[in-house]
Structure formats: structure tokens, C-alpha cells
Design a protein around this motif. Structure first.
Motif, PDB file in Angstrom:
ATOM      1  N   GLU A 197      54.237  30.096  17.251  1.00 47.55           N
ATOM      2  CA  GLU A 197      55.029  29.776  16.207  1.00 47.55           C
ATOM      3  C   GLU A 197      54.302  30.171  14.715  1.00 47.55           C
ATOM      4  N   ASN A 198      53.725  31.835  14.696  1.00 52.91           N
ATOM      5  CA  ASN A 198      53.568  32.819  13.052  1.00 52.91           C
ATOM      6  C   ASN A 198      55.175  32.553  12.401  1.00 52.91           C
ATOM      7  N   LYS A 199      55.107  31.714  11.701  1.00 55.34           N
ATOM      8  CA  LYS A 199      56.799  32.432  10.588  1.00 55.34           C
ATOM      9  C   LYS A 199      56.184  32.121   9.385  1.00 55.34           C
ATOM     10  N   ILE A 200      55.758  33.683   8.405  1.00 53.68           N
ATOM     11  CA  ILE A 200      55.666  33.803   7.428  1.00 53.68           C
ATOM     12  C   ILE A 200      56.362  33.246   6.207  1.00 53.68           C
ATOM     13  N   LYS A 201      56.165  31.832   4.934  1.00 51.85           N
ATOM     14  CA  LYS A 201      56.833  31.958   3.879  1.00 51.85           C
ATOM     15  C   LYS A 201      56.331  32.440   2.934  1.00 51.85           C
ATOM     16  N   LEU A 202      57.589  33.354   2.461  1.00 49.11           N
ATOM     17  CA  LEU A 202      57.336  34.520   1.412  1.00 49.11           C
ATOM     18  C   LEU A 202      58.399  33.219  -0.333  1.00 49.11           C
ATOM     19  N   VAL A 203      57.263  33.661  -1.346  1.00 51.41           N
ATOM     20  CA  VAL A 203      57.800  32.456  -2.671  1.00 51.41           C
ATOM     21  C   VAL A 203      57.879  34.131  -3.588  1.00 51.41           C
ATOM     22  N   ARG A 204      59.423  34.645  -3.701  1.00 56.64           N
ATOM     23  CA  ARG A 204      59.744  35.927  -4.074  1.00 56.64           C
ATOM     24  C   ARG A 204      58.929  35.971  -5.578  1.00 56.64           C
ATOM     25  N   GLU A 205      59.233  34.439  -6.545  1.00 54.01           N
ATOM     26  CA  GLU A 205      58.577  34.396  -8.031  1.00 54.01           C
ATOM     27  C   GLU A 205      56.735  34.578  -8.260  1.00 54.01           C
ATOM     28  N   HIS A 206      55.984  34.029  -7.456  1.00 49.33           N
ATOM     29  CA  HIS A 206      55.002  33.596  -7.346  1.00 49.33           C
ATOM     30  C   HIS A 206      54.289  33.840  -5.427  1.00 49.33           C
ATOM     31  N   ALA A 207      53.728  35.015  -5.935  1.00 53.52           N
ATOM     32  CA  ALA A 207      53.082  35.658  -4.070  1.00 53.52           C
ATOM     33  C   ALA A 207      51.541  33.984  -3.765  1.00 53.52           C
ATOM     34  N   CYS A 208      50.778  33.251  -4.167  1.00 52.43           N
ATOM     35  CA  CYS A 208      50.060  32.860  -4.246  1.00 52.43           C
ATOM     36  C   CYS A 208      50.580  31.813  -3.763  1.00 52.43           C
ATOM     37  N   LYS A 209      52.074  31.530  -3.971  1.00 49.13           N
ATOM     38  CA  LYS A 209      52.725  29.735  -3.284  1.00 49.13           C
ATOM     39  C   LYS A 209      53.430  31.035  -1.723  1.00 49.13           C
ATOM     40  N   SER A 210      53.384  31.967  -1.669  1.00 47.99           N
ATOM     41  CA  SER A 210      53.549  31.723  -0.455  1.00 47.99           C
ATOM     42  C   SER A 210      52.800  31.188   0.972  1.00 47.99           C
ATOM     43  N   SER A 211      52.749  31.472   2.091  1.00 45.57           N
ATOM     44  CA  SER A 211      52.547  30.851   3.098  1.00 45.57           C
ATOM     45  C   SER A 211      53.244  31.306   4.456  1.00 45.57           C
ATOM     46  N   THR A 212      52.489  30.286   5.421  1.00 42.55           N
ATOM     47  CA  THR A 212      52.269  30.792   6.655  1.00 42.55           C
ATOM     48  C   THR A 212      52.095  29.002   7.835  1.00 42.55           C
ATOM     49  N   SER A 213      53.261  29.759   7.974  1.00 39.65           N
ATOM     50  CA  SER A 213      53.172  27.907   9.604  1.00 39.65           C
ATOM     51  C   SER A 213      53.084  28.923  10.869  1.00 39.65           C
ATOM     52  N   PHE A 214      52.031  27.646  11.672  1.00 38.43           N
ATOM     53  CA  PHE A 214      51.640  28.563  13.109  1.00 38.43           C
ATOM     54  C   PHE A 214      51.283  27.530  13.850  1.00 38.43           C
ATOM     55  N   GLU A 215      50.746  27.517  14.978  1.00 39.99           N
ATOM     56  CA  GLU A 215      49.695  27.289  15.975  1.00 39.99           C
ATOM     57  C   GLU A 215      48.850  27.912  16.800  1.00 39.99           C
ATOM     58  N   SER A 216      47.512  27.632  16.984  1.00 35.83           N
ATOM     59  CA  SER A 216      46.367  28.298  17.104  1.00 35.83           C
ATOM     60  C   SER A 216      45.601  27.259  17.902  1.00 35.83           C
ATOM     61  N   VAL A 217      45.161  27.764  19.219  1.00 34.70           N
ATOM     62  CA  VAL A 217      44.010  27.569  20.006  1.00 34.70           C
ATOM     63  C   VAL A 217      42.689  28.090  19.911  1.00 34.70           C
ATOM     64  N   CYS A 218      41.662  28.366  19.332  1.00 36.31           N
ATOM     65  CA  CYS A 218      40.695  28.922  19.968  1.00 36.31           C
ATOM     66  C   CYS A 218      39.325  28.125  21.042  1.00 36.31           C
ATOM     67  N   GLY A 219      38.249  29.189  20.794  1.00 34.22           N
ATOM     68  CA  GLY A 219      38.206  28.492  21.926  1.00 34.22           C
ATOM     69  C   GLY A 219      36.753  29.941  22.498  1.00 34.22           C
ATOM     70  N   SER A 220      35.630  29.116  23.234  1.00 32.25           N
ATOM     71  CA  SER A 220      35.193  29.670  23.689  1.00 32.25           C
ATOM     72  C   SER A 220      34.018  28.856  25.306  1.00 32.25           C
ATOM     73  N   GLY A 221      33.668  29.988  26.273  1.00 34.67           N
ATOM     74  CA  GLY A 221      33.365  29.069  27.881  1.00 34.67           C
ATOM     75  C   GLY A 221      33.111  30.779  28.051  1.00 34.67           C
ATOM     76  N   THR A 222      32.499  30.484  29.629  1.00 35.67           N
ATOM     77  CA  THR A 222      32.219  31.057  30.461  1.00 35.67           C
ATOM     78  C   THR A 222      33.353  31.685  30.979  1.00 35.67           C
ATOM     79  N   ALA A 223      33.156  33.237  31.348  1.00 32.21           N
ATOM     80  CA  ALA A 223      33.812  34.106  31.937  1.00 32.21           C
ATOM     81  C   ALA A 223      33.297  33.903  33.297  1.00 32.21           C
ATOM     82  N   GLU A 224      34.066  34.241  34.592  1.00 36.99           N
ATOM     83  CA  GLU A 224      33.738  34.346  35.421  1.00 36.99           C
ATOM     84  C   GLU A 224      34.600  35.877  36.759  1.00 36.99           C
TER      85      GLU A 224
END
Length: 162
Positions: A79-106
Motif C-alpha cells: 500500500e505504498n503511495k507517495i504524496k508529493l506536495v509541490r510547493e513544499h517538499a518537506c510536507k510530502s509523505s508516504t502512506s504504507f503498511e508494513s510488517v517486520c519481524g525476526s525468527g528462526t528459519a528451518e
């Protein structure tokens, strides 16, 4: 997590993201740098824990690293979507969903467990198209030709920004 207002704590909600996406980036322990690679996967809950299944060749860097150290980290995002604000770059943002984790592989050795893992992978990938598979669809020869491995997650976090 710094932004608690974006944190997802409900495992059912986190699992919905995992089910919706199809690429998981896995980080393996390696020196002098981690080895990081995006992979297709299948997922299901097993005894209350997230289990991620993967398949691939019977040899290669991933398997060598897993044999040395089965501890891995992973990341799934969507669900990664960049929202650019042309007039002021620092007001731009991103909408997203993420899952991070760690574990043991077999690495899964038993043919019936490999077929089960392959079925989890294919049903995960096929779900958006309404395609399902069963274990009988994987011949002994096909099952022997691939390596199936899984990560059992020991920690999982989710995050969403709209």
C-alpha cells in the motif's frame, strides 16, 4: 516503535497485510554485511505464530547462510503511495503498511512437509486470482527438485500510515 499512533498490535490485522502481499525481504546473517533478498512466500499462522514459507533451488547462498545461522529478519510492505506536495517538499509523505519481524528459519526435509509448504506458498500467491492448490498436485519428482524452508517468527511488528 517511535510512532505508537501508527503501530499495529492486533495479530489478525498484521496477518491481513501478510496475506495481501506477495514479496518478503529476508535478511540473513553474513559478514561483513547482511545478505538481503526479496522473495515470494506463503504464510499461515501455526500455534499462534506467523510462519512464512519459501522455496528455491537445492543449493545457493541463502541455503549456505541458513545452515551457518538460521536466525533471520524479514520485512513485508505494501500500500505504498507517495504524496508529493509541490510547493513544499518537506510536507510530502508516504502512506504504507508494513510488517517486520525476526525468527528462526528451518529447511524442511520430509517430502510430505515440503508438499504442505509448497501448497501454502501457492495458495497464498493464488488467492487474489481465486486459484487454490492441494498437496496432491505436487509430484514426488517436483517435490524432490526444490528446497522448501520456513521462518517461524519470534517477534513481529506492524505499522500503518494513511
Amino acid at each position: 516503535m517511535r510512532r505508537k499512533d501508527r503501530e499495529l498490535t492486533d495479530m489478525a490485522e498484521i496477518f491481513e497485510i501478510v496475506k495481501r502481499e506477495t514479496v518478503c525481504t529476508v535478511a540473513f546473517c553474513e559478514e561483513p554485511f547482511p545478505y538481503l533478498i526479496p522473495l515470494n512466500y506463503g504464510a499461515r499462522m501455526e500455534e499462534g505464530k506467523l510462519a512464512l514459507y519459501f522455496h528455491g533451488a537445492a543449493q545457493g547462498t541463502k541455503l549456505e547462510l541458513l545452515k551457518k545461522n538460521p536466525r533471520v529478519s524479514f520485512s513485508i510492505f505494501g500500500e505504498n503511495k507517495i504524496k508529493l506536495v509541490r510547493e513544499h517538499a518537506c510536507k510530502s509523505s508516504t502512506s504504507f503498511e508494513s510488517v517486520c519481524g525476526s525468527g528462526t528459519a528451518e529447511i524442511i526435509i520430509e517430502p510430505e512437509k515440503k508438499r504442505e509448504g509448497l501448497t501454502v506458498i501457492m495458495n497464498h500467491i493464488g488467492a487474489p486470482e481465486g486459484i487454490s492448490y492441494d498437496e496432491a498436485g505436487f509430484s514426488e519428482q517436483e517435490t524432490q527438485a526444490v528446497t522448501v524452508w520456513k521462518i517461524t517468527a519470534e517477534s513481529v511488528t506492524g505499522k500503518r500510515h494513511s
